[in-house]
Design a protein around this motif. Structure first.
Motif, PDB file in Angstrom:
ATOM      1  N   LEU A 146      -1.119  -2.678  -0.811  1.00  0.00           N
ATOM      2  CA  LEU A 146      -0.101  -1.550  -1.337  1.00  0.00           C
ATOM      3  C   LEU A 146      -1.090  -0.421  -1.680  1.00  0.00           C
ATOM      4  CD1 LEU A 146       2.238  -3.661  -3.646  1.00  0.00           C
ATOM      5  CD2 LEU A 146       2.771  -2.752  -1.529  1.00  0.00           C
ATOM      6  N   SER A 147      -1.622   0.442  -0.698  1.00  0.00           N
ATOM      7  CA  SER A 147      -2.437   1.433  -0.813  1.00  0.00           C
ATOM      8  C   SER A 147      -1.997   2.313   0.130  1.00  0.00           C
ATOM      9  CB  SER A 147      -4.051   1.115  -0.440  1.00  0.00           C
ATOM     10  OG  SER A 147      -4.028   0.624   0.780  1.00  0.00           O
ATOM     11  N   ASP A 148      -2.490   3.607  -0.070  1.00  0.00           N
ATOM     12  CA  ASP A 148      -1.821   4.743   1.103  1.00  0.00           C
ATOM     13  C   ASP A 148      -2.219   4.374   2.372  1.00  0.00           C
ATOM     14  OD1 ASP A 148      -0.568   5.903  -1.228  1.00  0.00           O
ATOM     15  OD2 ASP A 148      -2.067   7.234  -1.907  1.00  0.00           O
ATOM     16  N   THR A 149      -3.435   3.727   2.650  1.00  0.00           N
ATOM     17  CA  THR A 149      -4.008   3.486   3.915  1.00  0.00           C
ATOM     18  C   THR A 149      -4.225   2.179   3.989  1.00  0.00           C
ATOM     19  OG1 THR A 149      -6.337   3.874   3.250  1.00  0.00           O
ATOM     20  CG2 THR A 149      -4.944   5.840   4.058  1.00  0.00           C
ATOM     21  N   GLU A 150      -4.078   1.781   5.484  1.00  0.00           N
ATOM     22  CA  GLU A 150      -4.346   0.375   5.769  1.00  0.00           C
ATOM     23  C   GLU A 150      -5.602   0.379   6.766  1.00  0.00           C
ATOM     24  OE1 GLU A 150      -0.424  -0.444   6.941  1.00  0.00           O
ATOM     25  OE2 GLU A 150       0.052  -1.752   5.268  1.00  0.00           O
ATOM     26  N   ASP A 151      -6.246  -0.574   6.416  1.00  0.00           N
ATOM     27  CA  ASP A 151      -7.582  -0.808   7.392  1.00  0.00           C
ATOM     28  C   ASP A 151      -7.576  -2.265   8.058  1.00  0.00           C
ATOM     29  OD1 ASP A 151     -10.275  -0.350   4.788  1.00  0.00           O
ATOM     30  OD2 ASP A 151      -8.354  -1.971   5.137  1.00  0.00           O
ATOM     31  N   ARG A 152      -6.646  -2.989   7.680  1.00  0.00           N
ATOM     32  CA  ARG A 152      -6.657  -4.422   7.854  1.00  0.00           C
ATOM     33  C   ARG A 152      -5.846  -4.859   9.251  1.00  0.00           C
ATOM     34  NH1 ARG A 152      -6.220  -8.411   3.271  1.00  0.00           N
ATOM     35  NH2 ARG A 152      -3.960  -7.473   3.195  1.00  0.00           N
ATOM     36  N   ARG A 153      -6.278  -5.703  10.127  1.00  0.00           N
ATOM     37  CA  ARG A 153      -5.196  -6.060  11.078  1.00  0.00           C
ATOM     38  C   ARG A 153      -4.198  -6.864  10.684  1.00  0.00           C
ATOM     39  NH1 ARG A 153      -7.982  -9.663  14.572  1.00  0.00           N
ATOM     40  NH2 ARG A 153      -6.728  -8.701  16.429  1.00  0.00           N
ATOM     41  N   SER A 154      -4.333  -7.139   9.606  1.00  0.00           N
ATOM     42  CA  SER A 154      -2.985  -8.195   9.256  1.00  0.00           C
ATOM     43  C   SER A 154      -1.971  -7.319   9.002  1.00  0.00           C
ATOM     44  CB  SER A 154      -3.490  -8.857   7.517  1.00  0.00           C
ATOM     45  OG  SER A 154      -3.592  -7.976   6.602  1.00  0.00           O
ATOM     46  N   ARG A 155      -1.923  -6.106   8.822  1.00  0.00           N
ATOM     47  CA  ARG A 155      -0.845  -5.065   8.702  1.00  0.00           C
ATOM     48  C   ARG A 155       0.329  -5.328   9.696  1.00  0.00           C
ATOM     49  NH1 ARG A 155      -3.701   0.438   9.935  1.00  0.00           N
ATOM     50  NH2 ARG A 155      -4.492   0.144  12.008  1.00  0.00           N
ATOM     51  N   LEU A 157       1.507  -8.135  10.345  1.00  0.00           N
ATOM     52  CA  LEU A 157       2.096  -9.228  10.077  1.00  0.00           C
ATOM     53  C   LEU A 157       3.372  -9.123   9.135  1.00  0.00           C
ATOM     54  CD1 LEU A 157      -0.858 -11.767   9.620  1.00  0.00           C
ATOM     55  CD2 LEU A 157       0.554 -11.624  11.798  1.00  0.00           C
ATOM     56  N   GLY A 158       3.609  -7.955   8.795  1.00  0.00           N
ATOM     57  CA  GLY A 158       4.674  -7.702   7.839  1.00  0.00           C
ATOM     58  C   GLY A 158       5.056  -6.239   7.733  1.00  0.00           C
ATOM     59  N   SER A 159       5.943  -5.752   6.835  1.00  0.00           N
ATOM     60  CA  SER A 159       6.511  -4.691   6.774  1.00  0.00           C
ATOM     61  C   SER A 159       5.599  -3.639   5.792  1.00  0.00           C
ATOM     62  CB  SER A 159       7.723  -4.468   6.021  1.00  0.00           C
ATOM     63  OG  SER A 159       7.897  -5.006   4.582  1.00  0.00           O
ATOM     64  N   GLY A 160       4.775  -4.176   4.940  1.00  0.00           N
ATOM     65  CA  GLY A 160       4.077  -3.309   4.130  1.00  0.00           C
ATOM     66  C   GLY A 160       4.820  -2.870   2.940  1.00  0.00           C
ATOM     67  N   VAL A 189      11.494  -0.649  -1.575  1.00  0.00           N
ATOM     68  CA  VAL A 189      11.915   0.188  -2.753  1.00  0.00           C
ATOM     69  C   VAL A 189      10.353   0.586  -3.085  1.00  0.00           C
ATOM     70  CG1 VAL A 189      13.749  -1.089  -3.630  1.00  0.00           C
ATOM     71  CG2 VAL A 189      11.561  -2.025  -4.126  1.00  0.00           C
ATOM     72  N   VAL A 190       9.379  -0.006  -2.725  1.00  0.00           N
ATOM     73  CA  VAL A 190       7.923   0.471  -3.062  1.00  0.00           C
ATOM     74  C   VAL A 190       7.078  -0.055  -1.761  1.00  0.00           C
ATOM     75  CG1 VAL A 190       7.433  -1.335  -4.518  1.00  0.00           C
ATOM     76  CG2 VAL A 190       6.243   0.913  -4.633  1.00  0.00           C
ATOM     77  N   GLY A 191       6.019   0.536  -1.433  1.00  0.00           N
ATOM     78  CA  GLY A 191       5.017   0.105  -0.568  1.00  0.00           C
ATOM     79  C   GLY A 191       4.063   1.235   0.005  1.00  0.00           C
ATOM     80  N   ASN A 192       3.466   0.830   1.121  1.00  0.00           N
ATOM     81  CA  ASN A 192       2.697   1.895   1.760  1.00  0.00           C
ATOM     82  C   ASN A 192       3.433   3.094   2.502  1.00  0.00           C
ATOM     83  OD1 ASN A 192       0.826   3.260   3.958  1.00  0.00           O
ATOM     84  ND2 ASN A 192      -0.503   1.360   3.166  1.00  0.00           N
ATOM     85  N   ASP A 197      10.424   2.747   6.284  1.00  0.00           N
ATOM     86  CA  ASP A 197      11.166   2.158   5.251  1.00  0.00           C
ATOM     87  C   ASP A 197      12.126   0.917   5.914  1.00  0.00           C
ATOM     88  OD1 ASP A 197      10.377   3.766   3.332  1.00  0.00           O
ATOM     89  OD2 ASP A 197      12.030   5.106   3.574  1.00  0.00           O
ATOM     90  N   VAL A 198      12.548  -0.059   5.051  1.00  0.00           N
ATOM     91  CA  VAL A 198      13.061  -1.110   5.582  1.00  0.00           C
ATOM     92  C   VAL A 198      14.346  -1.332   5.240  1.00  0.00           C
ATOM     93  CG1 VAL A 198      13.029  -3.783   5.658  1.00  0.00           C
ATOM     94  CG2 VAL A 198      11.049  -2.561   5.595  1.00  0.00           C
ATOM     95  N   SER A 199      15.483  -1.535   6.149  1.00  0.00           N
ATOM     96  CA  SER A 199      16.951  -1.799   5.706  1.00  0.00           C
ATOM     97  C   SER A 199      17.532  -2.967   6.648  1.00  0.00           C
ATOM     98  CB  SER A 199      17.888  -0.565   5.644  1.00  0.00           C
ATOM     99  OG  SER A 199      19.226  -0.825   5.374  1.00  0.00           O
TER     100      SER A 199
END
Length: 287
Positions: A146-155, A157-160, A189-192, A197-199
């Motif tokens: 849940l950080s501003d940047t993502e550096d992992r390939r696992s991103r 696998l989901g919405s973040g 509601v919160v995340g990277n 956004d998810v709906s």
């Protein structure tokens, strides 16, 4: 001698009656297990294990293995049915139209733990054939930081995002039928901040028709709408079904089913079809 023959005949008839009663009780027990397995609101502790393979997507196939323990809690005149869903996904990159990947992220392929879903449904205790339940559902971004940047390939696998929304289940069980509707809507509601956004709305109409000896026909069409997508890339509507078999074993049961679906309506980069296998261990009623 005649009295002895009469006594022997009575004993034989008694034994036959006992065997018939035992057989009827075993059949009734199997039927009860089957009705519980087909009712998402039944207060039965169980552990469904599901493998789903999505095929025919432009970027490649997606495999999903899910562990989904169902834990009922008695609240007097109400039951709280809790379901935790741990999902392990192998994906080649962007594949849309799958409920577990509402906003897929580009990549070159990865496998691992995806987002985790938790739902609590509050349902009144009922001895009839009509059941309903309502409650909250949560999606935890266990695949990513849940950080501003993502550096992992696992991103991939989901919405973040952490998402929340309402869930609703309705079930009727007339005669050999179990028919119902499961639905949930989630909003992030919160995340990277770098992720969309998810709906997402998931509507699952289902029907089961019970045959003899624990066999049944089933359909459970997992219809998905991602509202943030364009109108022509929003809906995934599958058609299909399968067959199931329940094995009643003393004080527990094992429910199995195999299903296949074709996506009659689908967005771009979505799979054409899916194949599902479920193995569900069911334990005795807690209440």
């Amino acid at each position: 001698m005649k009295n002895c023959n009469n006594i022997s005949a009575l004993l034989l008839l008694s034994l036959l009656g006992i065997q018939t009663a035992v057989a009827e009780e075993a059949t009734k027990s199997s039927e009860d297990w089957l009705r519980s397995a087909q009712n998402p609101l039944a207060p039965v502790l169980s552990v469904p294990l599901t493998y789903t393979h999505h095929g025919g997507a432009d970027n490649g196939d997606v495999s999903i293995g899910s562990i989904q323990p169902i834990i009922p809690v008695s609240l007097g005149e109400w039951n709280m049915i809790n379901q935790l869903s741990l999902n392990f996904i192998g994906t080649p990159g962007v594949v849309t139209g799958i409920s577990e990947l509402p906003e897929p992220f580009p990549g070159s392929g990865v496998a691992g733990l995806a987002d985790t879903n938790f739902t609590s449904l509050f349902t009144p205790v009922s001895s009839g054939n009509i059941y309903w339940g309502v409650g909250p559902t949560f999606v935890f971004p266990t695949d990513t930081l849940l950080s501003d940047t993502e550096d992992r390939r696992s991103r991939e696998l989901g919405s973040g995002k952490f998402s929340v929304g309402p869930a609703l289940v309705f079930v009727v069980q007339p005669g050999p039928w179990s028919i119902g509707l499961k639905s949930r809507q989630i909003w992030s509601v919160v995340g990277n901040d770098s992720r969309n956004d998810v709906s997402q709305l998931v509507v699952e109409p289902f029907a089961n028709y019970n045959l003899d000896e624990g066999w049944y026909l089933t359909t459970n069409m997992d219809t998905v709408a991602n509202w943030n997508s364009s109108s022509d890339n929003r809906w995934t509507v599958p058609v299909g079904g399968g067959v199931g078999k329940l094995f009643a074993l003393d004080n527990y049961a094992v429910n199995t089913k195999l299903e296949g679906y074709y996506n009659a309506v689908k967005p771009d980069y979505a799979p054409d079809w899916s194949l599902n296998f479920t193995l569900q261990l069911m334990l005795p009623d807690l209440y």
